[in-house]
Scaffold this motif. Structure first.
Motif, short mmCIF file in Angstrom:
data_model
loop_
_atom_site.label_atom_id
_atom_site.label_comp_id
_atom_site.label_asym_id
_atom_site.label_seq_id
_atom_site.Cartn_x
_atom_site.Cartn_y
_atom_site.Cartn_z
N VAL A 246 81.55 -108.56 -110.27
CA VAL A 246 80.30 -107.92 -110.68
C VAL A 246 80.08 -106.65 -109.87
O VAL A 246 79.67 -105.61 -110.41
N ALA A 247 80.37 -106.71 -108.56
CA ALA A 247 80.15 -105.56 -107.69
C ALA A 247 81.02 -104.37 -108.05
O ALA A 247 80.65 -103.22 -107.75
N VAL A 248 82.17 -104.61 -108.68
CA VAL A 248 83.04 -103.50 -109.05
C VAL A 248 82.84 -103.10 -110.52
O VAL A 248 82.95 -101.91 -110.87
N ILE A 249 82.52 -104.04 -111.39
CA ILE A 249 82.39 -103.73 -112.81
C ILE A 249 81.14 -102.89 -113.08
O ILE A 249 81.20 -101.89 -113.84
N VAL A 250 80.01 -103.24 -112.48
CA VAL A 250 78.76 -102.53 -112.75
C VAL A 250 78.84 -101.06 -112.34
O VAL A 250 78.55 -100.16 -113.16
N PRO A 251 79.24 -100.72 -111.10
CA PRO A 251 79.35 -99.29 -110.77
C PRO A 251 80.40 -98.56 -111.60
O PRO A 251 80.19 -97.39 -111.96
N THR A 252 81.51 -99.22 -111.89
CA THR A 252 82.55 -98.57 -112.70
C THR A 252 82.02 -98.24 -114.09
O THR A 252 82.31 -97.17 -114.65
N GLY B 253 79.00 -103.35 -98.90
CA GLY B 253 78.05 -102.47 -98.22
C GLY B 253 78.73 -101.29 -97.57
O GLY B 253 78.15 -100.20 -97.47
N GLY B 254 79.98 -101.47 -97.14
CA GLY B 254 80.74 -100.37 -96.57
C GLY B 254 81.05 -99.27 -97.55
O GLY B 254 81.48 -98.18 -97.15
N CYS B 255 80.85 -99.55 -98.85
CA CYS B 255 81.09 -98.54 -99.89
C CYS B 255 79.83 -97.76 -100.25
O CYS B 255 79.87 -96.87 -101.10
N LEU B 256 78.69 -98.10 -99.63
CA LEU B 256 77.46 -97.36 -99.91
C LEU B 256 77.59 -95.91 -99.48
O LEU B 256 76.99 -95.02 -100.09
N LEU B 257 78.37 -95.67 -98.42
CA LEU B 257 78.70 -94.32 -97.98
C LEU B 257 80.19 -94.28 -97.67
O LEU B 257 80.76 -95.31 -97.28
N PRO B 258 80.82 -93.13 -97.78
CA PRO B 258 82.28 -93.09 -97.55
C PRO B 258 82.66 -93.32 -96.09
O PRO B 258 83.83 -93.60 -95.80
N ILE B 259 81.71 -93.22 -95.15
CA ILE B 259 82.03 -93.42 -93.74
C ILE B 259 81.95 -94.89 -93.34
O ILE B 259 82.16 -95.22 -92.17
N GLY B 260 81.70 -95.78 -94.29
CA GLY B 260 81.54 -97.19 -93.97
C GLY B 260 82.83 -97.98 -93.93
O GLY B 260 82.81 -99.16 -93.57
N HIS C 163 75.84 -89.27 -106.12
CA HIS C 163 76.52 -89.68 -107.35
C HIS C 163 77.02 -91.12 -107.35
O HIS C 163 77.22 -91.69 -108.44
N ILE C 164 77.24 -91.71 -106.19
CA ILE C 164 77.91 -93.01 -106.15
C ILE C 164 77.07 -94.09 -105.48
O ILE C 164 77.08 -95.25 -105.94
N SER C 165 76.34 -93.78 -104.43
CA SER C 165 75.68 -94.81 -103.61
C SER C 165 74.74 -95.69 -104.42
O SER C 165 74.72 -96.92 -104.25
N GLY C 166 73.94 -95.10 -105.30
CA GLY C 166 73.01 -95.90 -106.10
C GLY C 166 73.73 -96.88 -107.01
O GLY C 166 73.28 -98.03 -107.18
N LYS C 167 74.84 -96.47 -107.57
CA LYS C 167 75.62 -97.36 -108.45
C LYS C 167 76.20 -98.52 -107.65
O LYS C 167 76.20 -99.68 -108.10
#
Length: 469
Positions: free
Chosen positions: A212-218, A417-424, A445-449
């Motif tokens: 679910v965590a990967v399908i929804v943002p994709t 959660g480490g994907c919320l920002l690229p430095i995570g 562009h990405i964090s909200g998704k």
């Protein structure tokens, strides 16, 4: 001394989280933290030893007087050695699996990926890249999978703006794919080494939330892409000689390598030997297969040359050094009793594993998830059934048993959660270096998704756990 050590570590964590600003390599900071942390611990070691190991230290002395030398010897031989053994086990596992991946790549066993995903249909290309990354990351190291798929993506997609979108999806898929198997991520590997989870139960609990965590943002990213995109024309790469492996040899090596990695949990279950022993066994068998398949090249003394980013080798080495430093640092912190005090505060003031997990995920956005997972799992021991019954709140205490919800949520929330920002995460750093992605662009562009997918994944985990109970 505890205050000095805790303050020192917090300062070090700030430097780790701000690597993109200070330009100081976080691996160097972590190793400095680990070494200096144990030096500070040694300075007041007698106080900690008498407080936490009174009986063991008395047995060690055998009636002899307590001296500074005796205290240091006890710490080195009875405390530090346990952390060293734990670190060595995980590092040997990582080295073995990284070697397998490198040999697979050198022999062209991943070449079929580029040919299979190549298409001008932007959405089909996105889902193909995400799907393959997710499956590969469940077996391979996150960073290796991410860089390999970024290389494949760059050989197909032309425009930098679209590469940033595709790259962000690849990073998310790598982290989500790695978090639902015990061999797919350093964080889950640490939980397995701690004997807090078993491979089958861990995967069953997290496979749906991670999907679910990967399908929804994709899905949300795909809506921003045009129907068709411009792609690179296929190129023929000169390998240096004419000794390229036949397709059946590549397939054989691929299944031996990947299948061997899947066999490691079974090897551990049968023999009860540490996971790194199974990884070394697979590497040895895989090495033999590689020698047999490459007899023609070996006889000609002309090694195959392949285009592969050299910085991956350095990033992998830096990841291992970073892990060693963090393990040493957290070990010294744990021996002061600071982490135990933090766990008691969380038990009394928060007393909710979902709130703890969400907080962990949010902090993972700015602080490397390896640091947070290691700190989080060091705060608690794996609870025994008898001790759970004696607790005031057995339902809460049951979350810290073998295969408890706390261990699952720590792995899931830290990875996503480490994907919320690229430095995570290290994968996010690889994206920043490869495609020039900035934190501000990623946030817009990405964090909200990613946040939406993470929260929905948490909801799926909660519902499934509720139904199982």
């Amino acid at each position: 001394m505890t205050f000095i050590i805790v303050s020192f570590f917090l300062l070090g964590y700030v430097f780790i989280a701000t690597e993109h600003i200070t330009k100081i390599n976080k691996s160097a900071v972590a190793m400095f933290l680990g070494v200096v942390g144990w030096i500070l611990f040694m300075c007041d070691g007698g106080t900690y030893v008498r407080a936490m190991y009174p009986h063991e230290f008395a047995d060690f002395l055998h009636g002899m007087p307590s001296t500074v030398t005796a205290v240091k010897t006890f710490i080195a031989q009875h405390i530090f050695v346990h952390y060293a053994a734990y670190i060595c086990g995980i590092v040997l596992f990582l080295l073995a699996t990284m070697a397998i991946v490198e040999v697979l790549n050198v022999n062209g066993c991943f070449d079929f990926i580029r040919a299979w995903v190549r298409t001008r249909n932007s959405r089909r290309l996105l889902w193909s890249l995400v799907g393959i990354t997710y499956l590969l990351s469940a077996n391979l190291d996150n960073l290796t999978t991410t860089v390999m798929m970024l290389v494949v993506m760059r050989q197909i997609v032309v425009k930098p703006l679209w590469r940033m979108q595709y790259g962000a999806a690849i990073v998310l898929a790598a982290n989500c794919g790695g978090c639902f198997t015990v061999i797919g991520d350093v964080c889950s590997l640490m939980l397995w080494s701690k004997e807090a989870v078993t491979p089958s139960s861990f995967s069953e609990a997290l496979v749906l939330p991670s999907l679910v965590a990967v399908i929804v943002p994709t899905l949300l990213i795909s809506r921003k892409l045009p129907e068709r995109i411009e792609i690179e024309e296929p190129r023929l790469y000169f390998r240096g000689d004419d000794t390229t492996l036949a397709p059946w040899q590549r397939i054989l090596m691929f299944f031996v390598g990947i299948g061997g990695l899947w066999f490691i949990p079974t090897f551990h279950s049968i023999t009860k030997l540490p996971p790194f022993v199974g990884a070394l066994c697979v590497l040895a068998l895989f090495w033999v297969v590689n020698e047999v398949c490459n007899q023609k090249r070996i006889r000609t003394d002309q090694p195959v040359t392949r285009t592969f980013p050299r910085f991956l080798q350095y990033e992998s080495l830096q990841t291992i050094l970073f892990f060693i430093g963090v393990c040493l640092a957290v070990g010294a912190l744990a021996e002061t009793g600071a982490l135990h005090a933090a766990s008691e505060w969380c038990d009394h003031k928060i007393h909710n594993i979902y709130v703890l997990s969400v907080a962990l995920g949010l902090i993972s956005a700015v602080l490397d998830n390896i640091v947070l997972v290691l700190s989080s799992i060091s705060m608690y021991d794996v609870a025994e059934h008898a001790s759970v019954i004696r607790r005031i709140d057995p339902e809460y205490a049951r979350s810290f048993m073998l295969n408890g919800q706390y261990w699952h949520l720590v792995a899931f929330c830290a990875s996503v959660g480490g994907c919320l920002l690229p430095i995570g995460s290290t994968s996010g750093y690889a994206l920043m270096k490869s495609e020039g992605v900035t934190i501000w662009w990623y946030f817009r562009h990405i964090s909200g998704k990613v946040l939406l997918g993470w929260l929905l994944g948490l909801g799926v985990y909660f519902l499934v756990d509720l139904l199982i109970r």
